[in-house]
Design a protein around this motif. Structure first.
Motif, PDB file in Angstrom:
ATOM      1  N   LYS A 115     128.672   7.038  32.351  1.00 38.57           N
ATOM      2  CA  LYS A 115     128.609   6.226  31.137  1.00 38.57           C
ATOM      3  C   LYS A 115     127.860   6.972  30.031  1.00 38.57           C
ATOM      4  CE  LYS A 115     128.901   1.802  33.548  1.00 38.57           C
ATOM      5  NZ  LYS A 115     129.382   2.434  34.788  1.00 38.57           N
TER       6      LYS A 115
ATOM      7  N   ASP B 214     126.118   5.952  37.277  1.00 36.58           N
ATOM      8  CA  ASP B 214     125.541   5.792  35.935  1.00 36.58           C
ATOM      9  C   ASP B 214     125.830   6.985  35.033  1.00 36.58           C
ATOM     10  OD1 ASP B 214     124.538   3.299  36.503  1.00 36.58           O
ATOM     11  OD2 ASP B 214     122.527   4.015  37.028  1.00 36.58           O
TER      12      ASP B 214
ATOM     13  N   GLU C 139     135.197   4.958  31.926  1.00 32.72           N
ATOM     14  CA  GLU C 139     133.900   5.027  32.589  1.00 32.72           C
ATOM     15  C   GLU C 139     133.899   4.463  34.012  1.00 32.72           C
ATOM     16  OE1 GLU C 139     130.902   5.035  28.754  1.00 32.72           O
ATOM     17  OE2 GLU C 139     131.170   3.151  29.852  1.00 32.72           O
TER      18      GLU C 139
ATOM     19  N   GLU D  64     136.358   1.196  29.007  1.00 30.24           N
ATOM     20  CA  GLU D  64     136.038   0.660  30.329  1.00 30.24           C
ATOM     21  C   GLU D  64     136.786   1.410  31.425  1.00 30.24           C
ATOM     22  OE1 GLU D  64     136.544  -3.523  30.593  1.00 30.24           O
ATOM     23  OE2 GLU D  64     135.023  -3.986  29.059  1.00 30.24           O
TER      24      GLU D  64
ATOM     25  N   THR E 108     126.706   6.929  25.614  1.00 25.14           N
ATOM     26  CA  THR E 108     126.281   6.028  24.545  1.00 25.14           C
ATOM     27  C   THR E 108     127.142   6.273  23.313  1.00 25.14           C
ATOM     28  OG1 THR E 108     123.997   6.043  25.354  1.00 25.14           O
ATOM     29  CG2 THR E 108     124.353   5.306  23.087  1.00 25.14           C
TER      30      THR E 108
END
Length: 223
Positions: A188, A185, A180, A177, A190
């Motif tokens: 971030k 966007d 990022e 957390e 995956t």
């Protein structure tokens, strides 16, 4: 009723077996792949992008020096809105000694600085390490774009550079957390799926160890 010598020997054997089982569990859960050291300083994805862009804009800065600091440079960026916003911000910061304006103010410019095929990629390639201690995430961040400089009203390109730079490092999964943070966007990524080893084999070892401990407990009680 006190244990017989035979029972005491059995208890000693069981204790040794338990110690072996505990060592095996600690070996796998502590992780033979667990890194010996990891930098304590946390680099957020935003700070990594900032460093990559500062580095990549050095050549453009040198080119603008040759064209003249008294000139007005209009920056035009063809990218997704949030990437365009951030790249323009970084351009203004890096080229703060020049007269930089936006596309909306292009009427008064002498040169057009264009950014095309812009792509920022945040990717987490692998998670590894201990299942008890902090898990480690392998991170890669890519900065890709084409940069051109043209004299206003002319099609000829005075300067062209294709930038493809990247950074690879690691961070603790528990701090994702913080990594990022930044509001964009593209900051971030995956996280990869867990491996078959993590999903099946390691939990299986823990379950087996627990089952063996229960069986041994009842064996002792029955003697």
């Amino acid at each position: 009723m006190p244990y017989s010598e035979k029972n005491l020997n059995l208890v000693n054997v069981i204790m040794r077996i338990n110690i072996v089982i505990i060592n095996i569990i600690l070996f796998f859960f502590s992780g033979f792949l667990y890194p010996q050291s990891l930098q304590d300083e946390l680099y957020t994805n935003l700070s990594v992008y900032s460093k990559l862009l500062d580095k990549s804009l050095v050549t453009l800065e040198n080119q603008l020096v040759l064209l003249g600091k008294d000139k007005i440079f209009c920056v035009k960026i063809n990218a997704k809105p949030e990437i365009s916003e951030y790249l323009y911000l970084k351009s203004r910061q890096k080229l703060n000694s020049f007269k930089i304006i936006s596309d909306l103010d292009s009427a008064s410019s002498d040169f057009i600085v264009g950014f095309e095929n812009v792509n920022f990629v945040t990717k987490y390639n692998k998670i590894y390490g201990s299942l008890i201690k902090s898990r480690i995430v392998q991170r890669r961040i890519d900065v890709i774009y084409d940069c051109t400089v043209k004299e206003k009203g002319r099609d000829s390109i005075l300067y062209f550079e294709r930038v493809y730079d990247f950074s690879e490092d690691e961070f603790h999964l528990e701090r994702i957390e913080d990594v990022e943070k930044g509001g964009y966007d593209f900051l971030k990524g995956t996280l990869p799926d867990q491996s078959l080893w993590e999903k099946i084999f390691i939990p299986g070892i823990a379950t087996l160890a627990s089952a063996v401990a229960i069986i041994l407990f009842f064996v002792i009680r029955s003697k």
